[in-house]
Design a protein around this motif. Structure first.
Motif, PDB file in Angstrom:
ATOM      1  N   ALA A  86       4.702   4.587   6.492  1.00  0.00           N
ATOM      2  CA  ALA A  86       3.476   3.812   6.697  1.00  0.00           C
ATOM      3  C   ALA A  86       2.618   3.805   5.431  1.00  0.00           C
ATOM      4  O   ALA A  86       1.947   2.819   5.135  1.00  0.00           O
ATOM      5  N   ARG A  87       2.669   4.925   4.690  1.00  0.00           N
ATOM      6  CA  ARG A  87       1.903   5.038   3.443  1.00  0.00           C
ATOM      7  C   ARG A  87       2.731   5.795   2.414  1.00  0.00           C
ATOM      8  O   ARG A  87       3.435   6.744   2.752  1.00  0.00           O
ATOM      9  N   VAL A  88       2.639   5.352   1.173  1.00  0.00           N
ATOM     10  CA  VAL A  88       3.314   6.020   0.066  1.00  0.00           C
ATOM     11  C   VAL A  88       2.282   6.372  -0.995  1.00  0.00           C
ATOM     12  O   VAL A  88       1.167   5.851  -0.992  1.00  0.00           O
ATOM     13  N   ILE A  89       2.689   7.239  -1.909  1.00  0.00           N
ATOM     14  CA  ILE A  89       1.785   7.718  -2.948  1.00  0.00           C
ATOM     15  C   ILE A  89       2.401   7.384  -4.304  1.00  0.00           C
ATOM     16  O   ILE A  89       3.570   7.705  -4.563  1.00  0.00           O
TER      17      ILE A  89
ATOM     18  N   ALA B 145       3.366  -3.717  -2.555  1.00  0.00           N
ATOM     19  CA  ALA B 145       4.453  -4.594  -3.005  1.00  0.00           C
ATOM     20  C   ALA B 145       3.981  -6.036  -3.111  1.00  0.00           C
ATOM     21  O   ALA B 145       4.334  -6.751  -4.058  1.00  0.00           O
ATOM     22  N   ALA B 146       3.177  -6.464  -2.140  1.00  0.00           N
ATOM     23  CA  ALA B 146       2.669  -7.837  -2.167  1.00  0.00           C
ATOM     24  C   ALA B 146       1.797  -8.076  -3.400  1.00  0.00           C
ATOM     25  O   ALA B 146       1.923  -9.103  -4.069  1.00  0.00           O
TER      26      ALA B 146
ATOM     27  N   ASN C 215      -6.900  -1.121   0.600  1.00  0.00           N
ATOM     28  CA  ASN C 215      -7.418   0.208   0.895  1.00  0.00           C
ATOM     29  C   ASN C 215      -6.435   1.262   0.404  1.00  0.00           C
ATOM     30  O   ASN C 215      -5.222   1.120   0.581  1.00  0.00           O
ATOM     31  N   TYR C 216      -6.970   2.311  -0.181  1.00  0.00           N
ATOM     32  CA  TYR C 216      -6.145   3.408  -0.674  1.00  0.00           C
ATOM     33  C   TYR C 216      -6.970   4.688  -0.643  1.00  0.00           C
ATOM     34  O   TYR C 216      -8.191   4.652  -0.588  1.00  0.00           O
ATOM     35  N   ASP C 217      -6.261   5.799  -0.649  1.00  0.00           N
ATOM     36  CA  ASP C 217      -6.900   7.107  -0.765  1.00  0.00           C
ATOM     37  C   ASP C 217      -6.531   7.679  -2.121  1.00  0.00           C
ATOM     38  O   ASP C 217      -5.386   7.536  -2.568  1.00  0.00           O
ATOM     39  N   LEU C 218      -7.479   8.320  -2.766  1.00  0.00           N
ATOM     40  CA  LEU C 218      -7.232   8.969  -4.054  1.00  0.00           C
ATOM     41  C   LEU C 218      -6.876  10.436  -3.842  1.00  0.00           C
ATOM     42  O   LEU C 218      -7.467  11.102  -2.993  1.00  0.00           O
TER      43      LEU C 218
ATOM     44  N   LEU D  99      -1.243   4.453  -0.311  1.00  0.00           N
ATOM     45  CA  LEU D  99      -1.500   3.147   0.273  1.00  0.00           C
ATOM     46  C   LEU D  99      -0.314   2.659   1.101  1.00  0.00           C
ATOM     47  O   LEU D  99       0.757   3.261   1.090  1.00  0.00           O
ATOM     48  N   ASP D 100      -0.529   1.539   1.765  1.00  0.00           N
ATOM     49  CA  ASP D 100       0.504   0.867   2.545  1.00  0.00           C
ATOM     50  C   ASP D 100       1.499   0.247   1.551  1.00  0.00           C
ATOM     51  O   ASP D 100       1.098  -0.560   0.700  1.00  0.00           O
ATOM     52  N   PRO D 101       2.796   0.591   1.642  1.00  0.00           N
ATOM     53  CA  PRO D 101       3.748   0.059   0.663  1.00  0.00           C
ATOM     54  C   PRO D 101       3.900  -1.460   0.721  1.00  0.00           C
ATOM     55  O   PRO D 101       4.143  -2.097  -0.306  1.00  0.00           O
TER      56      PRO D 101
END
Length: 156
Positions: free
Chosen positions: A123-126, A144-145, A17-20, A138-140
């Motif tokens: 919690a979230r990076v861009i 990373a995974a 899941n991510y936000d644009l 998204l969740d870093p």
């Protein structure tokens, strides 16, 4: 309306899941800081993607937009002795993205990735979404995974 990029397609395929976020891209220096300001994000949560050559082999790092990568630390992260910035033309050819729009996700040729440890304080990076003026939040840990990225100190 934004079209899907190789980066967003890779995230979609992995079920992440991510936000644009979109903004009016302006080239030049401090692109990442401009992006953070344009989308109203804390610059400490916005990471830039840099393509490097470590002992002559391609690698990718993600660091905070206001920081500079320490080449010795980057080389060490990939088990190398020296690192340098990749030529922009070579970076575009290797990743399939244009400079200013390079994302660690969905690159044409998969290369080793390192993400600065400060990303995991949030919690979230861009990060860049694979097109100039497009960012993904998204969740870093999940990012990373997906990348198989190492988590390491890459800055001062």
């Amino acid at each position: 309306m934004m079209t899907a990029t190789p980066a967003t397609k890779a995230l979609d395929k992995a079920g992440i899941n991510y936000d644009l976020h979109s903004y009016d891209y302006e080239g030049g220096h401090h692109i990442g800081e401009h992006a953070a300001d344009a989308i109203g994000a804390d610059p400490e949560r916005v990471f830039k993607t840099l393509m490097l050559e470590v002992d002559g082999k391609p690698a990718c790092v993600a660091i905070p937009v206001a920081a500079s990568v320490k080449m010795k630390k980057a080389a060490s992260a990939f088990g190398g002795k020296s690192a340098q910035m990749m030529d922009p033309v070579k970076a575009e050819r290797l990743t399939g993205f244009r400079v200013g729009g390079i994302s660690p996700f969905g690159q044409k040729k998969r290369v080793p990735v390192a993400i600065d440890i400060t990303a995991f304080e949030h919690a979230r990076v861009i990060l860049n979404g694979g097109q100039r003026g497009v960012m993904v939040e998204l969740d870093p840990d999940k990012g990373a995974a997906l990348l198989g990225a190492v988590r390491v100190d890459l800055i001062d």
